[in-house]
Design a protein around this motif. Structure first.
Motif, PDB file in Angstrom:
ATOM      1  N   GLY A 219     133.821  15.883 -30.350  1.00  0.00           N
ATOM      2  CA  GLY A 219     134.875  16.721 -29.790  1.00  0.00           C
ATOM      3  C   GLY A 219     135.543  17.574 -30.853  1.00  0.00           C
ATOM      4  O   GLY A 219     135.739  18.782 -30.674  1.00  0.00           O
ATOM      5  N   ASP A 220     135.891  16.953 -31.990  1.00  0.00           N
ATOM      6  CA  ASP A 220     136.510  17.706 -33.080  1.00  0.00           C
ATOM      7  C   ASP A 220     135.535  18.732 -33.660  1.00  0.00           C
ATOM      8  O   ASP A 220     135.931  19.846 -34.018  1.00  0.00           O
ATOM      9  N   ALA A 221     134.258  18.362 -33.752  1.00  0.00           N
ATOM     10  CA  ALA A 221     133.256  19.288 -34.279  1.00  0.00           C
ATOM     11  C   ALA A 221     133.135  20.520 -33.401  1.00  0.00           C
ATOM     12  O   ALA A 221     133.054  21.658 -33.897  1.00  0.00           O
ATOM     13  N   PHE A 222     133.145  20.315 -32.065  1.00  0.00           N
ATOM     14  CA  PHE A 222     133.020  21.461 -31.166  1.00  0.00           C
ATOM     15  C   PHE A 222     134.225  22.396 -31.277  1.00  0.00           C
ATOM     16  O   PHE A 222     134.079  23.620 -31.195  1.00  0.00           O
ATOM     17  N   LYS A 223     135.413  21.832 -31.464  1.00  0.00           N
ATOM     18  CA  LYS A 223     136.604  22.675 -31.605  1.00  0.00           C
ATOM     19  C   LYS A 223     136.477  23.602 -32.815  1.00  0.00           C
ATOM     20  O   LYS A 223     136.832  24.779 -32.749  1.00  0.00           O
ATOM     21  N   VAL A 224     135.963  23.070 -33.925  1.00  0.00           N
ATOM     22  CA  VAL A 224     135.784  23.905 -35.119  1.00  0.00           C
ATOM     23  C   VAL A 224     134.700  24.947 -34.890  1.00  0.00           C
ATOM     24  O   VAL A 224     134.871  26.127 -35.225  1.00  0.00           O
ATOM     25  N   LEU A 225     133.582  24.529 -34.306  1.00  0.00           N
ATOM     26  CA  LEU A 225     132.492  25.465 -34.042  1.00  0.00           C
ATOM     27  C   LEU A 225     132.926  26.563 -33.081  1.00  0.00           C
ATOM     28  O   LEU A 225     132.522  27.719 -33.211  1.00  0.00           O
ATOM     29  N   ASP A 226     133.747  26.214 -32.104  1.00  0.00           N
ATOM     30  CA  ASP A 226     134.216  27.193 -31.129  1.00  0.00           C
ATOM     31  C   ASP A 226     135.078  28.259 -31.794  1.00  0.00           C
ATOM     32  O   ASP A 226     135.069  29.428 -31.394  1.00  0.00           O
ATOM     33  N   LYS A 227     135.817  27.860 -32.832  1.00  0.00           N
ATOM     34  CA  LYS A 227     136.683  28.809 -33.528  1.00  0.00           C
ATOM     35  C   LYS A 227     135.925  29.667 -34.535  1.00  0.00           C
ATOM     36  O   LYS A 227     136.399  30.745 -34.908  1.00  0.00           O
ATOM     37  N   THR A 228     134.773  29.187 -35.019  1.00  0.00           N
ATOM     38  CA  THR A 228     134.057  29.902 -36.082  1.00  0.00           C
ATOM     39  C   THR A 228     132.784  30.591 -35.606  1.00  0.00           C
ATOM     40  O   THR A 228     132.148  31.306 -36.384  1.00  0.00           O
ATOM     41  N   SER A 229     132.374  30.380 -34.363  1.00  0.00           N
ATOM     42  CA  SER A 229     131.169  31.033 -33.832  1.00  0.00           C
ATOM     43  C   SER A 229     131.547  32.347 -33.169  1.00  0.00           C
ATOM     44  O   SER A 229     132.694  32.568 -32.773  1.00  0.00           O
ATOM     45  N   ASN A 230     130.559  33.215 -32.999  1.00  0.00           N
ATOM     46  CA  ASN A 230     130.819  34.516 -32.393  1.00  0.00           C
ATOM     47  C   ASN A 230     131.066  34.413 -30.890  1.00  0.00           C
ATOM     48  O   ASN A 230     131.777  35.229 -30.315  1.00  0.00           O
ATOM     49  N   THR A 231     130.453  33.423 -30.231  1.00  0.00           N
ATOM     50  CA  THR A 231     130.654  33.192 -28.799  1.00  0.00           C
ATOM     51  C   THR A 231     130.699  31.692 -28.540  1.00  0.00           C
ATOM     52  O   THR A 231     130.264  30.891 -29.361  1.00  0.00           O
ATOM     53  N   LYS A 232     131.192  31.325 -27.367  1.00  0.00           N
ATOM     54  CA  LYS A 232     131.214  29.912 -27.001  1.00  0.00           C
ATOM     55  C   LYS A 232     129.800  29.383 -26.845  1.00  0.00           C
ATOM     56  O   LYS A 232     129.506  28.235 -27.194  1.00  0.00           O
ATOM     57  N   GLU A 233     128.889  30.204 -26.314  1.00  0.00           N
ATOM     58  CA  GLU A 233     127.501  29.767 -26.171  1.00  0.00           C
ATOM     59  C   GLU A 233     126.882  29.466 -27.536  1.00  0.00           C
ATOM     60  O   GLU A 233     126.117  28.508 -27.686  1.00  0.00           O
ATOM     61  N   GLU A 234     127.211  30.289 -28.532  1.00  0.00           N
ATOM     62  CA  GLU A 234     126.700  30.027 -29.876  1.00  0.00           C
ATOM     63  C   GLU A 234     127.248  28.707 -30.417  1.00  0.00           C
ATOM     64  O   GLU A 234     126.538  27.943 -31.072  1.00  0.00           O
ATOM     65  N   ALA A 235     128.516  28.421 -30.133  1.00  0.00           N
ATOM     66  CA  ALA A 235     129.116  27.162 -30.576  1.00  0.00           C
ATOM     67  C   ALA A 235     128.382  25.962 -29.967  1.00  0.00           C
ATOM     68  O   ALA A 235     128.106  24.971 -30.654  1.00  0.00           O
ATOM     69  N   ILE A 236     128.055  26.056 -28.677  1.00  0.00           N
ATOM     70  CA  ILE A 236     127.330  24.970 -28.006  1.00  0.00           C
ATOM     71  C   ILE A 236     125.945  24.802 -28.623  1.00  0.00           C
ATOM     72  O   ILE A 236     125.489  23.684 -28.887  1.00  0.00           O
ATOM     73  N   THR A 237     125.274  25.930 -28.875  1.00  0.00           N
ATOM     74  CA  THR A 237     123.935  25.875 -29.481  1.00  0.00           C
ATOM     75  C   THR A 237     123.985  25.273 -30.879  1.00  0.00           C
ATOM     76  O   THR A 237     123.145  24.439 -31.244  1.00  0.00           O
ATOM     77  N   ARG A 238     124.982  25.671 -31.652  1.00  0.00           N
ATOM     78  CA  ARG A 238     125.117  25.129 -33.012  1.00  0.00           C
ATOM     79  C   ARG A 238     125.361  23.622 -32.974  1.00  0.00           C
ATOM     80  O   ARG A 238     124.805  22.873 -33.782  1.00  0.00           O
ATOM     81  N   LEU A 239     126.194  23.179 -32.025  1.00  0.00           N
ATOM     82  CA  LEU A 239     126.465  21.744 -31.917  1.00  0.00           C
ATOM     83  C   LEU A 239     125.193  20.984 -31.549  1.00  0.00           C
ATOM     84  O   LEU A 239     124.897  19.917 -32.106  1.00  0.00           O
ATOM     85  N   ASP A 240     124.418  21.540 -30.608  1.00  0.00           N
ATOM     86  CA  ASP A 240     123.158  20.898 -30.232  1.00  0.00           C
ATOM     87  C   ASP A 240     122.199  20.824 -31.416  1.00  0.00           C
ATOM     88  O   ASP A 240     121.523  19.799 -31.621  1.00  0.00           O
ATOM     89  N   ASP A 241     122.121  21.890 -32.206  1.00  0.00           N
ATOM     90  CA  ASP A 241     121.230  21.903 -33.372  1.00  0.00           C
ATOM     91  C   ASP A 241     121.662  20.868 -34.411  1.00  0.00           C
ATOM     92  O   ASP A 241     120.831  20.176 -35.004  1.00  0.00           O
ATOM     93  N   ILE A 242     122.972  20.766 -34.642  1.00  0.00           N
ATOM     94  CA  ILE A 242     123.471  19.794 -35.620  1.00  0.00           C
ATOM     95  C   ILE A 242     123.186  18.375 -35.140  1.00  0.00           C
ATOM     96  O   ILE A 242     122.750  17.515 -35.921  1.00  0.00           O
ATOM     97  N   LYS A 243     123.409  18.113 -33.860  1.00  0.00           N
ATOM     98  CA  LYS A 243     123.136  16.783 -33.307  1.00  0.00           C
ATOM     99  C   LYS A 243     121.663  16.424 -33.461  1.00  0.00           C
ATOM    100  O   LYS A 243     121.309  15.308 -33.848  1.00  0.00           O
ATOM    101  N   ARG A 244     120.808  17.390 -33.161  1.00  0.00           N
ATOM    102  CA  ARG A 244     119.370  17.137 -33.250  1.00  0.00           C
ATOM    103  C   ARG A 244     118.983  16.829 -34.696  1.00  0.00           C
ATOM    104  O   ARG A 244     118.198  15.908 -34.964  1.00  0.00           O
ATOM    105  N   ALA A 245     119.535  17.599 -35.644  1.00  0.00           N
ATOM    106  CA  ALA A 245     119.223  17.374 -37.057  1.00  0.00           C
ATOM    107  C   ALA A 245     119.748  16.025 -37.541  1.00  0.00           C
ATOM    108  O   ALA A 245     119.167  15.408 -38.434  1.00  0.00           O
ATOM    109  N   ALA A 246     120.852  15.567 -36.943  1.00  0.00           N
ATOM    110  CA  ALA A 246     121.444  14.287 -37.339  1.00  0.00           C
ATOM    111  C   ALA A 246     120.831  13.106 -36.590  1.00  0.00           C
ATOM    112  O   ALA A 246     121.224  11.966 -36.829  1.00  0.00           O
ATOM    113  N   GLY A 247     119.888  13.377 -35.677  1.00  0.00           N
ATOM    114  CA  GLY A 247     119.233  12.306 -34.938  1.00  0.00           C
ATOM    115  C   GLY A 247     120.061  11.743 -33.804  1.00  0.00           C
ATOM    116  O   GLY A 247     119.880  10.584 -33.400  1.00  0.00           O
ATOM    117  N   ILE A 248     120.961  12.552 -33.244  1.00  0.00           N
ATOM    118  CA  ILE A 248     121.805  12.116 -32.127  1.00  0.00           C
ATOM    119  C   ILE A 248     121.184  12.601 -30.821  1.00  0.00           C
ATOM    120  O   ILE A 248     120.927  13.800 -30.667  1.00  0.00           O
TER     121      ILE A 248
END
Length: 511
Positions: A219-248
């Motif tokens: 939840g905290d990670a998404f809040k930061v990504l939402d503030k630093t990404s160009n769009t909300k969709e990009e924030a969601i995609t970035r979170l999914d990519d980070i989760k996948r890389a972390a094995g979540i």
């Protein structure tokens, strides 16, 4: 998270901050994190001038002086080596605070030093802080920035190093008017001031979203990504990519989760990096270490630390003229680092590295030749050689600053997989500081053994070898998401998946 990312993605457009606000927020985060680099820059710059007065006041030999100049970088290996695990343990943000605290204490100790051992203790404490700062600033910025502006924002630490160097040079010039025993102490003691502003600024910084994911705080990670990404969709995609890389797994979407097979404290990382790396990780590690080695072994700290000495050898006799010329070096270096930062996402990492190292080779060759001519004609005023020497010092720092300076930190902070990034980047910083320390602690002796012109011709040879290494070994990374970066490596050439990189670059250009 308590609501799924799909539900978050359909939030009405009116609730999204404008794109400009998002960009400004990422920009502000990068600025605050990069302020740590002022610490190192100021120390490098101020020591170049303060050393003149320290040597006279404390009656130091050349060997004692060059050890004093370069030892901070050796001490910084402690901070660089500990920074990876520390930042995985307490977070990127509080590691920045720790760096500032160390340097604050070290600067005060140096400012109040009464003898050589006392000032060396101050260098030791400040060096640990520098080691922490050099590793954490580019890693934090790369993890916060969106892919479209990551190169630009990740170059900020190098900009602030140069601002710090320039401030150090200016401090030298103004405090040199004080009595000798007070001037150098003020020069060094004032270095504690940036640390205070850093501690205050950090309170406004968010934590790295990738570190938050590794702690299970989605939840905290998404809040930061939402503030630093160009769009909300990009924030969601970035979170999914980070989760996948972390094995979540994708179906774990709560605000706080328990990370499966959690290794965020660094367990197993060193084995994956050094003992049993995959071909891609081995290629990444060699690329990181190679670019850091080349940046320092090509002689930049010799020029920055010993500018007054170089200008003295070139024919500028008064200390005032030497310090003024050194200030000019700082101005040129700062201006061209801004140029490099502005074009790194447009022209790519490889193009800037190759252009930079080629220009450095030509400048070093001309500088070494001109200093050799001056050295072999004592008592003669060879204006053309003096002019060439001063000019090529400026062109050397200019060409360094458009590529090798900023791109080293950008490239090495973005190529490691997320779980290996902190420790991998710390290895690069450790080698960087080791080479910087060796250059700083041996330059005067090297100049006596090879002559000062011969020393710069040796650096020119390193620059030529580095150009070949960059051309054959480093793939372009512009526009690639961090979580996909590993796919570029593994062939030990610069050509793996070139087509996919080109497509990503086209997307960035369209944006």
């Amino acid at each position: 998270m308590s609501s799924s990312r799909a539900e978050q993605g359909v939030v009405v457009a009116e609730t999204e901050p404008p794109r400009g606000n998002r960009s400004r927020y990422a920009f502000s985060c990068a600025i605050l994190a990069s302020m740590t680099s002022i610490i190192l820059g100021y120390d490098i710059g101020v020591m170049s001038g303060a050393s003149i007065f320290i040597k006279d006041d404390l009656k130091l030999s050349d060997v004692q002086l060059e050890i004093l100049m370069g030892i901070l970088n050796i001490y910084s290996l402690i901070g660089s080596g500990a920074a990876g695990r520390t930042s995985d343990w307490i977070g990127r943000r509080f590691t920045i605070v720790l760096a500032g605290a160390f340097f604050f204490c070290g600067a005060l100790l140096m400012g109040f030093a009464t003898n050589y051992p006392f000032i060396m203790v101050g260098r030791f404490v400040a060096g640990i802080g520098v080691g922490y700062a050099m590793m954490i600033a580019p890693v934090y910025t790369a993890e916060v920035a969106p892919a479209s502006s990551r190169g630009f924002l990740s170059s900020f630490p190098e900009i602030f190093i140069n601002i710090g160097i320039l401030l150090g040079y200016v401090s030298n010039y103004f405090f040199s008017k004080l009595p000798e025993h007070l001037g150098w102490r003020f020069m060094l003691g004032v270095g504690a001031v940036p640390s205070v502003f850093l501690a205050i600024g950090v309170l406004a910084m968010p934590e790295s979203p990738r570190w938050l994911v590794l702690q299970g705080r989605l939840g905290d990670a998404f809040k930061v990504l939402d503030k630093t990404s160009n769009t909300k969709e990009e924030a969601i995609t970035r979170l999914d990519d980070i989760k996948r890389a972390a094995g979540i797994p994708d179906d774990m979407t709560d605000d706080v989760i328990v990370v499966p097979n959690k290794k965020s404290a660094g367990k197993g990382v060193w084995k994956d990096l050094l003992v049993r790396p995959t071909p891609s990780v081995r290629h990444i590690l060699i690329a990181c270490l190679g670019i850091h080695f080349a940046q320092q072994a090509s002689g930049i700290d010799a020029v920055v630390l010993y500018s007054p000495t170089i200008f003295s050898k070139a024919g500028l006799k008064s200390k005032n003229d030497q310090l003024l010329a050194t200030v000019a070096v700082g101005v040129v270096k700062t201006l061209f680092i801004v140029v490099g930062t502005c074009v790194v996402d447009r022209f790519g990492r490889r193009a800037l590295l190759l252009t930079s190292m080629g220009g450095m080779f030509l400048s070093l060759t001309a500088l070494g030749t001109s200093l050799t001519v001056i050295d072999r004609n004592p008592g003669q005023t060879l204006k053309w050689a003096i002019g060439l020497a001063v000019t090529t010092v400026m062109t050397f720092v200019a060409t360094f600053s458009i590529g090798a300076g900023p791109v080293t930190w950008v490239y090495c902070s973005e190529i490691f997989p997320v779980r290996l990034r902190a420790q991998g980047a710390s290895l690069g910083v450790m080698l960087n500081r080791l080479m910087s320390g060796i250059i700083g602690m041996t330059f005067l002796s090297l100049s006596k053994g090879l002559t000062i012109g011969g020393a710069f011709l040796l650096f020119a040879g390193v620059a030529a070898a580095a150009w070949v290494f960059f051309f054959t070994f480093l793939p372009e990374t512009r526009g690639m998401p961090l979580e996909e970066m590993e796919s570029l490596f593994g062939s030990y050439t610069a050509n793996k998946k070139k087509n996919s990189v080109s497509k990503d670059n086209e997307v960035v250009d369209e944006q």
